[in-house]
Design an enzyme around this catalytic site. Structure first.
Site, short mmCIF file in Angstrom:
data_model
loop_
_atom_site.label_atom_id
_atom_site.label_comp_id
_atom_site.label_asym_id
_atom_site.label_seq_id
_atom_site.Cartn_x
_atom_site.Cartn_y
_atom_site.Cartn_z
N GLU A 165 100.86 65.98 19.03
CA GLU A 165 100.11 64.77 18.70
C GLU A 165 98.65 65.16 18.51
O GLU A 165 98.03 65.73 19.41
CB GLU A 165 100.23 63.71 19.79
CG GLU A 165 99.47 62.43 19.44
CD GLU A 165 99.64 61.33 20.46
OE1 GLU A 165 99.05 60.24 20.24
OE2 GLU A 165 100.34 61.53 21.47
N ASP B 232 95.92 51.71 9.82
CA ASP B 232 95.71 50.33 9.44
C ASP B 232 94.71 50.22 8.29
O ASP B 232 94.26 49.13 7.96
CB ASP B 232 95.21 49.51 10.64
CG ASP B 232 93.83 49.93 11.09
OD1 ASP B 232 93.45 51.10 10.83
OD2 ASP B 232 93.10 49.12 11.70
N LYS C 276 84.09 55.85 3.27
CA LYS C 276 83.20 56.09 2.13
C LYS C 276 83.78 57.18 1.22
O LYS C 276 84.31 58.18 1.69
CB LYS C 276 81.82 56.51 2.63
CG LYS C 276 81.09 55.41 3.40
CD LYS C 276 79.71 55.87 3.83
CE LYS C 276 78.98 54.76 4.59
NZ LYS C 276 77.63 55.19 5.04
N PHE D 15 93.73 51.04 19.09
CA PHE D 15 93.17 50.99 17.74
C PHE D 15 94.00 50.07 16.84
O PHE D 15 93.46 49.35 16.01
CB PHE D 15 93.12 52.40 17.13
CG PHE D 15 91.91 53.18 17.52
CD1 PHE D 15 90.83 53.32 16.67
CD2 PHE D 15 91.83 53.77 18.77
CE1 PHE D 15 89.71 54.03 17.03
CE2 PHE D 15 90.71 54.48 19.15
CZ PHE D 15 89.64 54.61 18.28
N ASP E 23 90.78 58.83 11.82
CA ASP E 23 89.57 58.27 11.20
C ASP E 23 89.79 58.16 9.69
O ASP E 23 90.10 59.15 9.03
CB ASP E 23 88.39 59.19 11.49
CG ASP E 23 87.04 58.54 11.19
OD1 ASP E 23 86.97 57.77 10.20
OD2 ASP E 23 86.08 58.80 11.92
#
Length: 347
Positions: free
Chosen positions: A178, A289, A257, A328, A253
């Site tokens: 993981e 997501d 941008k 998250f 993450d």
């Protein structure tokens, strides 16, 4: 959840790799102690500070050795003690260099002796794009206690110096990797729900490492090992071929941008590193997501010749029952985001 680094790319990077610093120094230091520290640091880097005059001199007055007093400007436009016109004094150069040396050594100090190293592989010297930035957050008393007590037993540094024997490390259990576990709540729950599977959990966030160790210990789970450092080095240098039964990357993450898309973890080069260390049939499970990132994940995984989509329609998969809702994920759902799971088998 913090994300781990992308595969090396040639030519360097514009990213500044933040390396966790050592513990902050508290308390006051006497002036003579500061002077000794600066002198010691200057000596360590081969710079000797010039000794100044022992008494104050009036403007324009020469010092006892006949040199111009500190702060005066000589005829060639330089300051006393400088070999270059207009340069700063040599003793200032030495103190500045000593300060840099002291800060460098401080960054390399582990926060907890015997615990996770600040930079186990010296990986910040590699010039490549990274998809993570180590964060220095406050470590609670409980997290510190878990690190000090459990790290020697369940923790390991990714130093690139050896190939891990996962059979020995996990007592013969099948092992999934993981990458990026945040504070470890979901990882601890999966470990408790499936004690027959070992989880090698990688992250660089010290509070999260301590939290996961504490949660696993509280639940009585012995099938978790916490790895500290750069997952690219782990994949590239420390895992044997076909040694993993799966890979999990949950809510990395998204780097939204456009100029930062190169830092996203799921890229063809990263999959090239992953494929050889997975057993045939092993599942790569990603979840996000962030809709544009989900689309990129689907495109990249579908295009890679070593992976096959397990979804019959070639799209996203339902959330498997074994993956708990993460913090998250909850934050994303609260914002109206749609969560996508992707499950691809290694062929």
């Amino acid at each position: 959840m913090s994300e781990q680094p992308l595969n090396p790319t040639p030519g360097g990077s514009d990213d500044a790799d933040a390396t966790p610093a050592g513990p902050a120094r508290t308390g006051s230091t006497a002036p003579d102690a500061l002077a000794r520290t600066a002198a010691d640091d200057a000596a360590a880097i081969g710079v000797t500070a010039a000794a100044g005059p022992t008494r104050e001199t009036a403007p324009g007055e020469a010092t006892p050795d006949g040199t111009a007093p500190p702060g005066d400007v000589t005829a060639d436009g330089s300051t006393p003690g400088s070999s270059v016109p207009g340069d700063v004094p040599a003793d200032d150069d030495a103190l500045r260099a000593a300060s840099f040396e002291r800060a460098r050594r401080l960054r390399m100090e582990p926060r907890f002796p015997g615990g996770p190293a600040a930079d186990p592989a010296g990986s910040h010297h590699e010039r490549r794009i990274r998809s993570f930035q180590p964060r220095r957050s406050r470590v609670t008393t409980g997290q510190q206690e878990s690190l000090e007590r459990l790290w020697p037993q369940w923790g390991l540094d990714i130093d690139g110096k050896r190939v891990l024997d996962l059979t020995e490390l996990f007592d013969g259990l099948p092992v999934v990797l993981e990458i990026g576990f945040g504070m470890g709540e979901a990882t601890a729950q999966m470990a408790a729900d499936d004690p027959g599977t070992g989880i090698l959990a990688v992250d660089v966030h010290t509070p999260g490492q301590g939290n996961l160790l504490g949660l696993a210990d509280k639940a009585g789970s012995t099938n978790v090992r916490v790895a500290n450092g750069d997952a690219v080095i782990l994949l590239r240098e420390m895992l044997a071929p076909e040694s993993l039964d799966g890979l999990r990357v949950y809510f990395p993450d998204p780097w939204p941008k456009a100029r930062h898309h190169k830092r996203r973890l799921i890229q063809p080069a990263f999959l090239d590193l992953v494929a050889p260390v997975l057993k045939p049939g092993a599942i790569v499970h990603c979840a996000t997501d962030w809709e544009p990132y989900a689309e990129q994940m689907l495109e990249v995984l579908t295009a890679h010749p070593r992976f096959e989509n397990t979804a019959a329609d070639g799209g996203y998969a339902p959330r498997p029952a074994f993956r708990p809702l993460t913090r998250f994920e909850g934050q994303g759902l609260d914002k109206g985001h749609v969560v996508h799971d992707l499950l691809f088998a290694r062929v």
